[in-house]
Scaffold this motif. Sequence first.
Motif, short mmCIF file in Angstrom:
data_model
loop_
_atom_site.label_atom_id
_atom_site.label_comp_id
_atom_site.label_asym_id
_atom_site.label_seq_id
_atom_site.Cartn_x
_atom_site.Cartn_y
_atom_site.Cartn_z
N CYS A 253 0.86 -1.17 0.00
CA CYS A 253 0.00 0.00 0.00
C CYS A 253 0.90 1.22 0.00
N GLY B 249 -2.38 5.03 -0.15
CA GLY B 249 -3.75 4.68 -0.49
C GLY B 249 -3.92 3.81 -1.72
N CYS C 152 -4.69 0.52 3.06
CA CYS C 152 -5.35 1.04 1.87
C CYS C 152 -6.87 0.95 1.96
#
Length: 261
Positions: free
Chosen positions: A54, A57, A153
């Motif tokens: 991740c 995001g 995320c």
Amino acid sequence: MSSKALATLVALASAGGALAQDVTDDWEIVRQPEQKTVFAFVPMTTGLTIAFRCVDGNFGAVIAGLPEVRRREKTRTLRIRVGDEAISDTRWNVTTDRSVAIADYPAPLARELRAGGPVSITIPGGADDGRNLRHDLVLPASSVAIDETLAACNRPVVDPRDALLPEIEEGGLPAGVTWAQPPRPRYPATNYAQGYAVVSCAVRPEGSLGDCVVESEFPFDAGFGRNGLRSVGDARIASPGETPGQYAPRIIAFRINYLMR
């Protein structure tokens, strides 16, 4: 994620450097808060490294250590079998490092592999003589590292949409379903000359699309994913064997390849 950042993470995974924090009976994990990065990986004795990351995001799946493909190839197929499931042809995207690939559907793959166990990865034409090359792996389970990358995320550890993804064919639609009105993407304002986005959506009873999710995009900061979501707009599917307004629940997906001309 930029190609440079991707190469850095792959190098960290391969080296198992000082940033790697071992988790007992789990995948290894790298945390880089200053780069908003969480990176779970498992290097294999066969030379492959499988990783989920991740970055600010953006969720992704990476396999490094593959036989290089020709420079003009943008995607490659990996045939993956998990446990005793049927083998599946999966599409992966080639990076500037021709031995590294990133997945179209990383989060469903992460949720599947977090259980660990036997995994077979077949690389069509990957052997020196042109035959298929198969890696038979036994992955450790991951109850911490992969879950942390998903959580970073905002991806769920369990998602009922995953069960519907195998129905999606190469064109992105389940068998018998067509576009009545396809998505209409436009090139976004970005500094990147090319890239892609993969978007999945739930089909509403009348054929419109909702609950759309960016499954993957590259580069991650180019805006291609957001543009893909906006392109859904008035998109609709048609299912000739069903009555409009009573379409069965299903997931459709589409891939947008962006190329500035």
